[in-house]
Write a protein that holds these residues in place. Structure first.
Motif, PDB file in Angstrom:
ATOM      1  N   ASP A   1     -21.476  -8.789  16.162  1.00  0.00           N
ATOM      2  CA  ASP A   1     -20.923  -9.958  16.844  1.00  0.00           C
ATOM      3  C   ASP A   1     -22.000 -11.031  16.998  1.00  0.00           C
ATOM      4  O   ASP A   1     -21.712 -12.233  16.899  1.00  0.00           O
ATOM      5  CB  ASP A   1     -20.371  -9.567  18.223  1.00  0.00           C
ATOM      6  CG  ASP A   1     -19.065  -8.787  18.128  1.00  0.00           C
ATOM      7  OD1 ASP A   1     -18.424  -8.810  17.054  1.00  0.00           O
ATOM      8  OD2 ASP A   1     -18.677  -8.161  19.133  1.00  0.00           O
ATOM      9  N   LYS A   2     -23.235 -10.601  17.243  1.00  0.00           N
ATOM     10  CA  LYS A   2     -24.352 -11.539  17.347  1.00  0.00           C
ATOM     11  C   LYS A   2     -24.588 -12.228  16.008  1.00  0.00           C
ATOM     12  O   LYS A   2     -24.813 -13.446  15.951  1.00  0.00           O
ATOM     13  CB  LYS A   2     -25.611 -10.793  17.792  1.00  0.00           C
ATOM     14  CG  LYS A   2     -26.856 -11.665  17.913  1.00  0.00           C
ATOM     15  CD  LYS A   2     -26.703 -12.687  19.025  1.00  0.00           C
ATOM     16  CE  LYS A   2     -27.969 -13.506  19.200  1.00  0.00           C
ATOM     17  NZ  LYS A   2     -27.803 -14.578  20.205  1.00  0.00           N
ATOM     18  N   VAL A   3     -24.542 -11.455  14.926  1.00  0.00           N
ATOM     19  CA  VAL A   3     -24.687 -12.026  13.587  1.00  0.00           C
ATOM     20  C   VAL A   3     -23.598 -13.064  13.338  1.00  0.00           C
ATOM     21  O   VAL A   3     -23.858 -14.169  12.842  1.00  0.00           O
ATOM     22  CB  VAL A   3     -24.618 -10.918  12.517  1.00  0.00           C
ATOM     23  CG1 VAL A   3     -24.584 -11.528  11.109  1.00  0.00           C
ATOM     24  CG2 VAL A   3     -25.799  -9.969  12.643  1.00  0.00           C
ATOM     25  N   ALA A   4     -22.361 -12.707  13.697  1.00  0.00           N
ATOM     26  CA  ALA A   4     -21.222 -13.616  13.489  1.00  0.00           C
ATOM     27  C   ALA A   4     -21.398 -14.908  14.274  1.00  0.00           C
ATOM     28  O   ALA A   4     -21.100 -16.002  13.770  1.00  0.00           O
ATOM     29  CB  ALA A   4     -19.921 -12.919  13.888  1.00  0.00           C
ATOM     30  N   ALA A   5     -21.877 -14.797  15.509  1.00  0.00           N
ATOM     31  CA  ALA A   5     -22.066 -15.991  16.339  1.00  0.00           C
ATOM     32  C   ALA A   5     -23.111 -16.923  15.734  1.00  0.00           C
ATOM     33  O   ALA A   5     -22.934 -18.156  15.731  1.00  0.00           O
ATOM     34  CB  ALA A   5     -22.473 -15.569  17.754  1.00  0.00           C
ATOM     35  N   LEU A   6     -24.197 -16.354  15.226  1.00  0.00           N
ATOM     36  CA  LEU A   6     -25.238 -17.177  14.602  1.00  0.00           C
ATOM     37  C   LEU A   6     -24.720 -17.845  13.331  1.00  0.00           C
ATOM     38  O   LEU A   6     -25.019 -19.019  13.068  1.00  0.00           O
ATOM     39  CB  LEU A   6     -26.460 -16.313  14.279  1.00  0.00           C
ATOM     40  CG  LEU A   6     -27.280 -15.825  15.473  1.00  0.00           C
ATOM     41  CD1 LEU A   6     -28.318 -14.797  15.018  1.00  0.00           C
ATOM     42  CD2 LEU A   6     -27.968 -16.995  16.162  1.00  0.00           C
ATOM     43  N   LEU A   7     -23.948 -17.112  12.556  1.00  0.00           N
ATOM     44  CA  LEU A   7     -23.388 -17.678  11.325  1.00  0.00           C
ATOM     45  C   LEU A   7     -22.398 -18.787  11.654  1.00  0.00           C
ATOM     46  O   LEU A   7     -22.431 -19.865  11.034  1.00  0.00           O
ATOM     47  CB  LEU A   7     -22.702 -16.575  10.514  1.00  0.00           C
ATOM     48  CG  LEU A   7     -22.049 -17.006   9.197  1.00  0.00           C
ATOM     49  CD1 LEU A   7     -23.074 -17.606   8.249  1.00  0.00           C
ATOM     50  CD2 LEU A   7     -21.342 -15.817   8.548  1.00  0.00           C
ATOM     51  N   GLN A   8     -21.531 -18.541  12.614  1.00  0.00           N
ATOM     52  CA  GLN A   8     -20.521 -19.534  13.007  1.00  0.00           C
ATOM     53  C   GLN A   8     -21.185 -20.822  13.485  1.00  0.00           C
ATOM     54  O   GLN A   8     -20.759 -21.937  13.141  1.00  0.00           O
ATOM     55  CB  GLN A   8     -19.647 -18.960  14.126  1.00  0.00           C
ATOM     56  CG  GLN A   8     -18.530 -19.896  14.604  1.00  0.00           C
ATOM     57  CD  GLN A   8     -17.369 -19.915  13.633  1.00  0.00           C
ATOM     58  OE1 GLN A   8     -16.625 -18.948  13.540  1.00  0.00           O
ATOM     59  NE2 GLN A   8     -17.185 -21.019  12.923  1.00  0.00           N
ATOM     60  N   ALA A   9     -22.256 -20.661  14.245  1.00  0.00           N
ATOM     61  CA  ALA A   9     -22.921 -21.832  14.819  1.00  0.00           C
ATOM     62  C   ALA A   9     -23.758 -22.601  13.801  1.00  0.00           C
ATOM     63  O   ALA A   9     -23.972 -23.810  13.963  1.00  0.00           O
ATOM     64  CB  ALA A   9     -23.817 -21.392  15.982  1.00  0.00           C
ATOM     65  N   GLY A  10     -24.221 -21.938  12.746  1.00  0.00           N
ATOM     66  CA  GLY A  10     -25.186 -22.569  11.868  1.00  0.00           C
ATOM     67  C   GLY A  10     -24.734 -22.964  10.487  1.00  0.00           C
ATOM     68  O   GLY A  10     -25.357 -23.832   9.858  1.00  0.00           O
ATOM     69  N   TYR A  11     -23.658 -22.363   9.978  1.00  0.00           N
ATOM     70  CA  TYR A  11     -23.361 -22.595   8.561  1.00  0.00           C
ATOM     71  C   TYR A  11     -22.968 -24.039   8.273  1.00  0.00           C
ATOM     72  O   TYR A  11     -23.241 -24.564   7.185  1.00  0.00           O
ATOM     73  CB  TYR A  11     -22.271 -21.629   8.071  1.00  0.00           C
ATOM     74  CG  TYR A  11     -20.845 -22.067   8.311  1.00  0.00           C
ATOM     75  CD1 TYR A  11     -20.211 -22.941   7.429  1.00  0.00           C
ATOM     76  CD2 TYR A  11     -20.130 -21.604   9.416  1.00  0.00           C
ATOM     77  CE1 TYR A  11     -18.904 -23.349   7.639  1.00  0.00           C
ATOM     78  CE2 TYR A  11     -18.824 -22.002   9.637  1.00  0.00           C
ATOM     79  CZ  TYR A  11     -18.214 -22.877   8.751  1.00  0.00           C
ATOM     80  OH  TYR A  11     -16.923 -23.280   8.974  1.00  0.00           O
ATOM     81  N   GLY A  12     -22.338 -24.707   9.216  1.00  0.00           N
ATOM     82  CA  GLY A  12     -21.860 -26.067   8.986  1.00  0.00           C
ATOM     83  C   GLY A  12     -22.963 -27.092   8.819  1.00  0.00           C
ATOM     84  O   GLY A  12     -22.731 -28.173   8.264  1.00  0.00           O
ATOM     85  N   GLU A  13     -24.162 -26.756   9.266  1.00  0.00           N
ATOM     86  CA  GLU A  13     -25.291 -27.678   9.167  1.00  0.00           C
ATOM     87  C   GLU A  13     -26.333 -27.194   8.158  1.00  0.00           C
ATOM     88  O   GLU A  13     -27.413 -27.773   8.055  1.00  0.00           O
ATOM     89  CB  GLU A  13     -25.946 -27.850  10.542  1.00  0.00           C
ATOM     90  CG  GLU A  13     -24.995 -28.426  11.590  1.00  0.00           C
ATOM     91  CD  GLU A  13     -25.631 -28.517  12.960  1.00  0.00           C
ATOM     92  OE1 GLU A  13     -26.798 -28.082  13.097  1.00  0.00           O
ATOM     93  OE2 GLU A  13     -24.970 -29.001  13.883  1.00  0.00           O
ATOM     94  N   ALA A  14     -26.015 -26.142   7.427  1.00  0.00           N
ATOM     95  CA  ALA A  14     -26.982 -25.547   6.497  1.00  0.00           C
ATOM     96  C   ALA A  14     -26.966 -26.310   5.172  1.00  0.00           C
ATOM     97  O   ALA A  14     -26.138 -26.053   4.295  1.00  0.00           O
ATOM     98  CB  ALA A  14     -26.656 -24.074   6.276  1.00  0.00           C
ATOM     99  N   VAL A  15     -27.889 -27.235   5.035  1.00  0.00           N
ATOM    100  CA  VAL A  15     -28.023 -28.028   3.814  1.00  0.00           C
ATOM    101  C   VAL A  15     -29.414 -27.825   3.218  1.00  0.00           C
ATOM    102  O   VAL A  15     -29.561 -27.626   2.010  1.00  0.00           O
ATOM    103  CB  VAL A  15     -27.778 -29.523   4.104  1.00  0.00           C
ATOM    104  CG1 VAL A  15     -27.978 -30.340   2.833  1.00  0.00           C
ATOM    105  CG2 VAL A  15     -26.378 -29.738   4.673  1.00  0.00           C
TER     106      VAL A  15
END
Length: 251
Positions: free
Chosen positions: A64-78
């Protein structure tokens, strides 16, 4: 009759307790990985994600911690480093083997602003079944040798699995962490001989066998020379190269 039911209840509780005590406590490992994910250092977070990908853990809170980090960060990962972190988080999430996380990976595969990240998310979706097998193998304690460490017993389980990926990961770990118990090298030799006898020499199998040769070289034990000599004579150039290099180390 009431006394009989009480006796049955006690028996069931004892059986459940036996199962519980038979399980390996991996809470310390989980705690360390959670700490890594919470680090302010990107390299530490990536390292934790890499370790989760290989660990075969079943802790739902960790994923769940992994999912939260992915959810929060993928949209800004350029930027490249950010993409790399999010890609490893995708892989770590798939390592849960829990398909309830698949919708998030599908979201990343569709909406991530980076094409490379989209690709890794799709690959991660395809790897759920593989990780379910990894979890099964790494958490099976039947037949464990009490004289070996938990890690060594897991390595033997991986080397005895049908999956070439598990065998290769075990071999890489042996190379990295040697010396290990002789029983682990014995399992590596058995895995190498078994793959050679099977006669399948696709790219994954050859690469796995090459790593197994390296693992036997790391043993420093000449008793594995016959197994390596058989591989060297198999007629595959890559395998001949790695088997001969391992034999040189043993000599």
């Amino acid at each position: 009759m009431k006394r009989q039911w009480i006796l049955w209840g006690v028996l069931i509780l004892l059986m459940l307790a036996g199962v519980a005590f038979g399980q390996v406590d991996r809470s310390g490992e989980v705690a360390t990985l959670k700490q890594g994910l919470e680090s302010t250092s990107r390299s530490a977070r990536i390292d934790a994600a890499k370790r989760i990908t290989q660990a075969g853990l079943t802790d739902g809170v960790l994923y769940d911690k992994v999912a939260a980090l992915l959810q929060a960060g993928y949209g800004e990962a350029v930027e490249a480093n950010a993409v790399d972190e999010m890609a490893w988080l995708c892989k770590a999430l798939a390592a849960s083997g829990d398909t309830r996380h698949q919708p998030l990976l599908e979201e990343v595969a569709t909406l991530a602003p980076n094409v490379k990240l989209q690709k890794y998310a799709r690959q991660s979706i395809d790897s759920f079944a593989e990780h379910q097998e990894r979890i099964r193998v790494l958490n099976a304690t039947t037949g464990w040798n009490a004289d070996l460490s938990d890690t060594e017993n897991r390595l033997i389980g991986m080397l005895g699995a049908e999956s070439a990926e598990l065998k290769r990961d075990a071999a890489k770990t042996i190379v990295r962490d040697s010396p290990v118990a002789e029983g682990v090298y014995d399992a590596a030799a058995s895995a190498l001989s078994g793959m050679l006898a099977a006669g399948i020499l696709d790219n994954l199998t050859v690469d796995t066998m090459a790593w197994l040769c390296k693992a036997l070289a790391a043993s420093g034990n000449g008793k594995y020379a016959p197994a390596l000599e058989q591989v060297a004579a198999a007629g595959n150039k890559k395998l001949t190269k790695f088997a001969n290099a391992a034999l040189q180390e043993l000599r």
